[in-house]
Write a protein that holds these residues in place. Structure first.
Motif, PDB file in Angstrom:
ATOM      1  N   MET A  47       0.854  -1.197   0.000  1.00 46.26           N
ATOM      2  CA  MET A  47       0.000   0.000   0.000  1.00 46.26           C
ATOM      3  C   MET A  47       0.894   1.254   0.000  1.00 46.26           C
ATOM      4  N   GLU A 106      -2.225   5.190   2.237  1.00 45.92           N
ATOM      5  CA  GLU A 106      -3.499   5.510   1.586  1.00 45.92           C
ATOM      6  C   GLU A 106      -4.607   4.608   2.131  1.00 45.92           C
ATOM      7  N   GLY A 107      -5.742   5.209   2.437  1.00 42.78           N
ATOM      8  CA  GLY A 107      -6.896   4.464   2.896  1.00 42.78           C
ATOM      9  C   GLY A 107      -6.837   4.016   4.340  1.00 42.78           C
ATOM     10  N   ARG A 163     -12.750   4.266   3.305  1.00 37.48           N
ATOM     11  CA  ARG A 163     -12.942   3.003   2.599  1.00 37.48           C
ATOM     12  C   ARG A 163     -13.263   3.203   1.118  1.00 37.48           C
ATOM     13  N   HIS A 168     -10.639   5.961  -0.639  1.00 35.82           N
ATOM     14  CA  HIS A 168      -9.224   5.687  -0.389  1.00 35.82           C
ATOM     15  C   HIS A 168      -8.511   6.896   0.216  1.00 35.82           C
ATOM     16  N   SER A 171      -7.128   9.100   3.538  1.00 35.85           N
ATOM     17  CA  SER A 171      -6.448   8.784   4.783  1.00 35.85           C
ATOM     18  C   SER A 171      -6.850   9.791   5.843  1.00 35.85           C
TER      19      SER A 171
END
Length: 296
Positions: A1, A33-34, A203, A206, A208
């Motif tokens: 990721m 990310e995410g 979710r 994506h 953060s």
């Protein structure tokens, strides 16, 4: 990721008449990310200053980022000028302030402030911006968005102002959302709804989240990783489950001992003794030593 945010050896100091306050002193962490990173610690430990450093909002005088790097999406933000930072604030990175009533402009209506963010970053008509603003306010639980947009911040309750701040932060679906005690003024039911929306942002889009909070329950519910700060330094970083199951630093252990647990209803809470250190005259040894339960 992929890594979205990487903070390395960040140092933000405030130069006062009494001396240099090392509000953030060599802090490092990263956020993928995410994912959601929970930043915890008592008041004055440097959490909010770290967030303001990322946004380039440290006021000079007296504060300044004196060292370290802040890499967002592959770019070092410390090399950005004022106009470049203005282009990513609100669009790529959003910050939800803790005190919403103080953060909102009392001389402008809520609608003007919310539409301003949209019009500054999107190629959209004023009518389209107005509809976007109403939609986000409705999603955040305000029953009459059109009426709310015509009101001033001082005519709204603290919880409503907090939801307006959340709307300003979420309306453009930023890649990074910095939430500084974002749900502190909300009731438990609405707090749960807001947290679920933040999880949806993470979710589905994506995005953060850098979650700054005192509530370890929110950290357990929301975060993938946790950073524990004390006296301007990062004393422990870990994934959320290992941190709750086996904290390594005595300060982290002390924080968890002051939180009630459903599986240990008869356990007495242990408040953290003592007071935070003088940030102007930090000791050479561990700043937590005078309060450390293992040293007493």
């Amino acid at each position: 990721m992929a890594t979205l945010l990487e903070v390395r050896d960040l140092k933000t100091h405030f130069f006062t008449l009494d001396g240099v306050v090392k509000a953030v002193d060599g802090v490092s962490y990263e956020l993928n990310e995410g994912e959601t990173l929970g930043l915890v610690g008592e008041s004055g430990c440097g959490k909010s200053v770290s967030a303001l450093s990322i946004m380039g909002l440290i006021p000079w005088p007296p504060g300044r980022v004196v060292d370290g790097s802040i890499t967002f999406n592959g770019e070092n933000l410390r090399g950005y000028d004022v106009n470049e930072m203005r282009n990513i604030r609100g669009k790529e990175i959003s910050l939800i302030f803790q005190d919403a009533q103080a953060a909102l402009n009392p001389t402008q209506t809520v609608g003007v402030q919310l539409e301003e963010v949209i019009l500054a970053h999107e190629d959209i008509t004023p009518r389209g911006a107005n509809l976007m603003a109403q939609d986000i306010l409705k999603d955040l639980g305000l029953p009459d968005p059109r009426r709310t947009m015509g009101q001033y911040p001082f005519s709204l309750s603290g919880g409503m102002c907090q939801r307006v701040m959340l709307a300003i932060g979420l309306v453009l679906s930023p890649k990074l959302l910095i939430a500084d005690e974002a749900t502190s003024s909300l009731d438990v039911t609405l707090q749960a709804e807001i947290l679920e929306r933040l999880k949806y942002l993470c979710r589905e889009l994506h995005s953060s989240i850098l979650l700054i909070t005192h509530d370890m329950g929110i950290v357990a519910h929301m975060a993938n990783h946790v950073g524990v700060m004390y006296a301007g330094a990062m004393v422990e970083t870990a994934e959320v489950i290992p941190l709750f199951q086996g904290p390594r630093h005595p300060y982290t252990w002390s924080l968890l001992q002051s939180v009630p647990r459903m599986d240990e209803v008869r356990r007495r809470l242990r408040p953290l003794q003592g007071t935070p250190p003088d940030m102007v005259n930090l000791p050479e040894q561990c700043p937590f030593l005078p309060r450390c339960p293992k040293s007493l």
